[in-house]
Design a protein around this motif. Sequence first.
Motif, PDB file in Angstrom:
ATOM      1  N   LEU A  31       0.828  -1.202   0.000  1.00  0.00           N
ATOM      2  CA  LEU A  31       0.000   0.000   0.000  1.00  0.00           C
ATOM      3  C   LEU A  31       0.864   1.255   0.000  1.00  0.00           C
ATOM      4  CD1 LEU A  31      -2.763  -1.042   2.538  1.00  0.00           C
ATOM      5  CD2 LEU A  31      -3.193  -0.312   0.185  1.00  0.00           C
ATOM      6  N   ASN A  35       0.369   3.377  -3.409  1.00  0.00           N
ATOM      7  CA  ASN A  35      -0.794   4.244  -3.232  1.00  0.00           C
ATOM      8  C   ASN A  35      -0.782   5.426  -4.188  1.00  0.00           C
ATOM      9  OD1 ASN A  35      -3.243   5.106  -1.844  1.00  0.00           O
ATOM     10  ND2 ASN A  35      -1.989   6.753  -1.007  1.00  0.00           N
ATOM     11  N   ASP A  39      -3.784   5.392  -6.491  1.00  0.00           N
ATOM     12  CA  ASP A  39      -4.795   6.128  -5.724  1.00  0.00           C
ATOM     13  C   ASP A  39      -5.657   5.167  -4.918  1.00  0.00           C
ATOM     14  OD1 ASP A  39      -6.178   8.341  -4.790  1.00  0.00           O
ATOM     15  OD2 ASP A  39      -7.601   8.325  -6.455  1.00  0.00           O
ATOM     16  N   LEU A  40      -4.998   4.334  -4.127  1.00  0.00           N
ATOM     17  CA  LEU A  40      -5.685   3.264  -3.407  1.00  0.00           C
ATOM     18  C   LEU A  40      -6.492   3.765  -2.222  1.00  0.00           C
ATOM     19  CD1 LEU A  40      -2.717   0.753  -3.485  1.00  0.00           C
ATOM     20  CD2 LEU A  40      -4.764   0.699  -4.923  1.00  0.00           C
ATOM     21  N   THR A  41      -6.017   4.815  -1.561  1.00  0.00           N
ATOM     22  CA  THR A  41      -6.734   5.377  -0.426  1.00  0.00           C
ATOM     23  C   THR A  41      -6.371   6.835  -0.283  1.00  0.00           C
ATOM     24  OG1 THR A  41      -7.027   5.300   1.984  1.00  0.00           O
ATOM     25  CG2 THR A  41      -4.911   4.537   1.124  1.00  0.00           C
ATOM     26  N   THR A  45      -1.379   7.459   4.396  1.00  0.00           N
ATOM     27  CA  THR A  45      -0.189   7.301   3.581  1.00  0.00           C
ATOM     28  C   THR A  45       1.034   7.040   4.444  1.00  0.00           C
ATOM     29  OG1 THR A  45       0.086   9.708   3.590  1.00  0.00           O
ATOM     30  CG2 THR A  45      -1.091   8.745   1.726  1.00  0.00           C
ATOM     31  N   GLY A  84      -8.620   0.095  -2.059  1.00  0.00           N
ATOM     32  CA  GLY A  84      -7.382  -0.565  -1.673  1.00  0.00           C
ATOM     33  C   GLY A  84      -7.586  -1.895  -0.966  1.00  0.00           C
ATOM     34  N   LYS A 109      -6.864   0.001  -9.568  1.00  0.00           N
ATOM     35  CA  LYS A 109      -7.137  -0.581  -8.256  1.00  0.00           C
ATOM     36  C   LYS A 109      -7.366  -2.089  -8.346  1.00  0.00           C
ATOM     37  CE  LYS A 109      -8.961   3.748  -6.404  1.00  0.00           C
ATOM     38  NZ  LYS A 109     -10.117   4.468  -5.831  1.00  0.00           N
TER      39      LYS A 109
END
Length: 242
Positions: A31, A35, A39-41, A45, A84, A109
């Motif tokens: 992640l 990320n 743009d997973l979450t 971060t 994510g 994703k």
Amino acid sequence: PARPNQAVAIWLMISLTGPQQSAFDLYAERLLAENARADLTSSGTDRETIYRRHFAESLALLEVLEARGGLPAGAHVIDVGSGGGFPGLPIAIVRPELRVTLLEATARKTDFLRSIAADLVLDNVTVVQARAEEAGRDPDHREAYDVALARALAPLPILLELTLPFLRTGGLLAAPKGSAAPREIAESGSALEALAGEIIDTSPLEVPDPIGPAPTLVLVRKTGPTPDRYPRRTGIPKKRPL
């Protein structure tokens, strides 16, 4: 000192096996690494937030469902708008006997979800790239699940149309909601009536050492078959909520 994933186990008073602890470690590393690209979450971060918010909240939700008897061995679970992988992937790691489908519309994703599920050897996880409005009309998914999960996907009146078509009669929708939960619940009467659902509980999700206010977990039981006209075509639930 305890590794962060061991702290998650302590917070939730659950026992993680060595492979499960390693799985959470690898999941967090991936992640953090991917990320920005996928743009997973939008939140989390850093490693601590990933463990405390994403992993711990997912497993706290699991505990609620287990306490209500909603997740027997072999249950079919769908995580709608998985992003994510929350909350579906942490649940799949801890409960390998569940059949977990991660539904996500965005290619970047879904690529990540397929990759991390393979790396973690999660044979109980299936990743599907589709919009909820499309998958909800697919005979392979319509009224095929015991539990639907949805986190940060849409306001509740819209969310109900996007998720209840996946559930068998008697199935449960579990949706953590933020500070707007009381307003969303108040606005959901028409959607619940049209889609054959009833809210059975709205309680704070008990996450030890939470980051920010505890989310409100809304639990909805499916009380009957989904009328054929739902879900409406892509984009309409958002434009014209029930």
